[in-house]
Scaffold this active site. Structure first.
Site, short mmCIF file in Angstrom:
data_model
loop_
_atom_site.label_atom_id
_atom_site.label_comp_id
_atom_site.label_asym_id
_atom_site.label_seq_id
_atom_site.Cartn_x
_atom_site.Cartn_y
_atom_site.Cartn_z
N HIS A 346 0.94 -1.08 0.01
CA HIS A 346 -0.08 0.01 -0.19
C HIS A 346 0.84 1.17 0.00
CE1 HIS A 346 -3.91 1.75 0.52
NE2 HIS A 346 -3.11 3.04 1.01
N ALA A 347 0.62 2.07 -0.95
CA ALA A 347 1.47 3.26 -1.35
C ALA A 347 1.70 4.27 -0.19
CB ALA A 347 1.01 4.02 -2.21
N HIS A 376 0.31 11.84 -5.41
CA HIS A 376 -0.18 12.02 -4.11
C HIS A 376 0.94 11.61 -3.18
CE1 HIS A 376 -3.30 10.94 -1.20
NE2 HIS A 376 -2.35 10.20 -0.75
N GLU A 377 1.58 10.61 -3.32
CA GLU A 377 2.74 10.44 -2.19
C GLU A 377 3.73 11.57 -2.38
OE1 GLU A 377 2.31 8.37 -0.02
OE2 GLU A 377 0.59 7.26 -1.07
N HIS A 380 2.80 14.19 -0.04
CA HIS A 380 3.01 14.09 1.49
C HIS A 380 4.60 14.44 1.57
CE1 HIS A 380 -0.61 12.18 2.57
NE2 HIS A 380 -0.35 11.23 1.86
N GLU A 404 -3.62 14.74 2.79
CA GLU A 404 -3.91 13.95 1.77
C GLU A 404 -4.35 14.66 0.42
OE1 GLU A 404 -3.41 10.95 2.00
OE2 GLU A 404 -2.98 10.67 4.04
N HIS A 504 -6.88 0.52 5.60
CA HIS A 504 -6.87 1.53 6.58
C HIS A 504 -7.66 1.08 8.02
CE1 HIS A 504 -5.88 3.56 2.72
NE2 HIS A 504 -5.50 4.61 3.61
N TYR A 514 -9.54 11.43 4.01
CA TYR A 514 -9.50 11.37 2.58
C TYR A 514 -10.71 11.91 2.02
CZ TYR A 514 -5.82 8.11 3.22
OH TYR A 514 -4.60 7.32 3.63
O1 X8Z Z 1 -4.16 5.32 1.21
C1 X8Z Z 1 -4.00 6.12 0.04
C2 X8Z Z 1 -2.74 6.72 -0.38
C3 X8Z Z 1 -1.58 6.62 0.95
S1 X8Z Z 1 -1.99 7.91 2.11
C4 X8Z Z 1 -2.26 5.63 -1.42
N1 X8Z Z 1 -5.06 6.63 -0.30
C5 X8Z Z 1 -6.58 6.10 0.02
C6 X8Z Z 1 -7.03 4.76 -0.28
O2 X8Z Z 1 -5.85 4.04 -0.97
O3 X8Z Z 1 -7.84 4.03 0.30
C7 X8Z Z 1 -5.41 7.54 -1.44
C8 X8Z Z 1 -6.79 7.84 -1.61
C9 X8Z Z 1 -7.56 6.89 -0.63
ZN ZN Z 2 -1.87 9.60 1.39
#
Ligand code: X8Z
Ligand code: ZN
Length: 610
Positions: A346-347, A376-377, A380, A404, A504, A514
């Site tokens: 997960h990024a 996106h990254e 951060h 975010e 998450h 988000y």
């Molecule tokens: O978790 C993330 C990022 C890292 S903060 C990749 N996002 C959420 C997800 O993947 O559920 C970005 C958008 C929503």
């Molecule tokens: Zn993020």
């Protein structure tokens, strides 16, 4: 938070008094200042240790790295809990705005007095995180049955099935396969939430959900009300998009699978969580429109390597006048999924010193989706770099939604014009028309809103005790049906934990951030486009190359968490409220089109009620 053993509490206060040479009963402003300074030093050190250990654990998932990481986290939560508790001693003292804010921030932490509880909490969390990262589905029959018996599909492979397959049976198998993974850590999650609640209550919060909601410079009830206000504001736009998707999915998958009304099975949206529908674009493209530009195809064909994709992302930020990333970023980041070990794919973005060791960790594939996630990254990363001059407690986003939103704001400027300027698209490539481009964007940004809203609605109820473990799945699916309009592909079996199939939840990262970010990014984009003197419609604006926009952005980023977030928002946009208006403005042409198109489709498919 309260209940560290009295003895230990006493010891902290005495140590504090001794260190400042003052009486316990009447703390002074000078004592508060030295307490804050010591707290920042201690937290800084422990946070870096914990993050470094977690970096290793996420990059090399093993029993040992998990343990080392949870031990380092235990030290950090011990310190933050003790400091949260000790900070309460200064309540009511007349202090400067900076000290008062820092004392407030310090108290946004739970407190567990017993080492055994802290160890359990951090072990459980590291365990769930690792289990998610290692998660696999090993089909023995059905459409996903592997050529080599016993072969398994990891998360990336299952996501690819969801994105590319149009076979409902394969989609369902991938969906169910991934959702089985979380069953193994449901009990751990239950134990974890109980401990988190215990810690929050010890600091005087009703539960851990209330603690989360308290991080937005307003009373927690006001934050909950604000979330609801914002969801109501954008819900009509989502309803139009879902309606349009229903017509089109009925055309593809048939009327038996896609009902005329009521929730649509969750495995048909091209994504394991139905949170982003971009892979439905080929099915949902406006009839008769010329196909838009396919960035994924270009990235794969050229080919553009993962590192080059990140370089291109960096290039956007430097075009705004922000600094190039340090050499260590390029040496230490993870860009490609290693073949020889388990990692959390997960990024994520990291900063492993107080100032200048930024990294990202991603298993990059040459897709449009990953190209945007890189931006996106990097958002951060650039936020971290911008506020590095702040002191420890202010080295954070104005709120977590801001953090975010930064990279997504930049990604909104990845327009066909921009891609032409940097040579990823040629002058001959079709840009697609506006509705086509807006629909593609809506499949990510609008489709995401209800999911982003409901994840924490559910967790707030779990933390609040309104949802009991035996009702996890039932309550999760009630929300998903009501808010998102999607249903479980088949009835849940007892003991399942579908919410836990989301990263998450397994890593206990809040999600309201988000939802906020998806509104804030359009507010930021609108303000920056103004700054860049772009006068056309918002969806065509790119701030690429605008030093003026960059300077304005950077000015807000540098503030970090030093001021309540409305001030940061005002500095950039002139507004003081999160508001869905900019998003609605961005999508206005699409909303009009959807209204007309839905009416037309309804006349062809009258079973679907208006
Ligand atoms: O978790 C993330 C990022 C890292 S903060 C990749 N996002 C959420 C997800 O993947 O559920 C970005 C958008 C929503
Ligand atoms: Zn993020």
């Amino acid at each position: 938070m309260i209940r560290r053993p009295l003895l230990a509490q006493w010891a902290v206060l005495v140590a504090l008094a001794l260190s400042t040479g003052a009486a316990l009963a009447e703390p002074t402003a000078a004592q508060a200042r030295s307490f804050i300074q010591a707290a920042e030093t201690r937290l800084e050190d422990l946070a870096i240790r914990a993050q470094r250990a977690q970096w290793v654990a996420d990059n090399f998932i093993t029993v040992d790295t998990e343990l080392i990481s949870s031990q380092a986290s235990e030290q950090l939560i011990k310190a933050s809990g003790e400091l949260a508790l000790a900070a309460r001693r200064f309540k009511g003292l007349k202090l400067g705005a900076i000290e008062a804010r820092k004392l407030g921030l310090l108290q946004l932490s739970g407190y567990l007095s017993q080492a055994a509880d802290r160890e359990r909490l951090t072990r459980l969390l590291a365990g769930m995180n690792g289990a998610y990262g290692r998660g696999k589905s090993c089909p023995q029959d059905g459409p996903l049955k592997p050529a080599t018996p016993g072969d398994c599909l990891d998360l990336g492979a299952l996501e690819q099935v969801m994105a590319e397959s149009r076979d409902p049976a394969a989609l369902k198998q991938a969906w169910l396969g991934w959702h089985e993974v979380a069953r193994s850590y449901k009990d751990d999650y239950v134990a974890y939430t109980a401990l988190a609640n215990q810690g929050a209550r010890a600091m005087g919060y009703r539960d851990n959900g209330a603690l989360w909601r308290s991080g937005y410079d307003m009373p927690e009830q006001a934050f909950a009300a604000d979330m609801e206000r914002l969801w109501r504001q954008v819900q009509p736009l989502y309803a139009e998009l879902l309606r349009y998707a229903r017509f089109k999915l009925r055309q593809t998958y048939g009327r038996d699978l896609v009902p005329a009304q009521g929730p649509i099975p969750a495995h048909l949206f091209g994504n394991l969580w139905s949170q982003s529908w971009e892979y439905l674009y080929p099915l949902l493209r406006p009839e008769g429109s010329a196909p838009g530009f396919d960035l994924s195809r270009v990235l794969a064909q050229r080919p553009v390597s993962p590192k080059e994709m990140v370089r291109i992302g960096e290039g956007f930020y430097t075009s705004l006048g922000l600094e190039p990333l340090p050499p260590s970023f390029w040496e230490r980041s993870l860009f490609v999924k290693p073949q020889d070990r388990e990692v959390v794919c997960h990024a994520s973005a990291w900063n492993l010193t107080e100032s200048d060791d930024p990294r990202i960790k991603m298993c990059i594939r040459p897709t449009d989706e990953d190209f945007l996630t890189i931006h996106h990254e990097l958002g951060h990363v650039y936020y971290d770099l911008a506020y590095r001059q702040q002191s420890k407690l202010f080295r954070a986003g104005a709120n977590d939604g801001f953090h975010e939103a930064i990279g997504d704001t930049v990604a909104l400027s990845v327009t066909p014009d921009y891609l032409r300027q940097i040579g990823l698209m040629s002058a001959r490539d079709p840009a697609g028309d506006d509705i086509d481009a807006l629909l593609k964007q809506a499949l990510q940004k609008i489709a995401f809103l209800p999911f982003a809203y409901l994840v924490d609605q559910w967790r707030w109820q779990v933390y609040g005790g309104q949802v009991k473990p035996e009702d996890f799945d039932a309550s999760w699916w009630r929300l998903r049906e009501q808010v998102q309009g999607v249903s479980r592909p088949e009835p849940a079996r007892p003991g399942g934990f579908d919410a836990g199939a989301k990263y998450h939840v397994a890593s206990d990262t809040s999600y309201a951030r988000y939802f906020l970010a998806h509104l804030l990014q359009f507010q930021f984009h609108r303000a920056l486009c103004r700054e860049a003197r772009q006068t056309g419609p918002l969806h065509r604006c790119s701030i690429f190359g605008s030093r003026a926009a960059g300077a304005k952005f950077q000015a807000m980023l540098q503030m970090g968490a030093s001021k309540p977030w409305p001030e940061a928002l005002q500095a950039l946009t002139g507004e003081r409220q999160v508001d869905g208006g900019a998003l609605i403005e961005y999508f206005a042409p699409l909303q009009t089109w959807l209204g007309r198109e839905n009416a037309r489709l309804q006349s062809l498919d009258p079973e679907v009620r208006p």
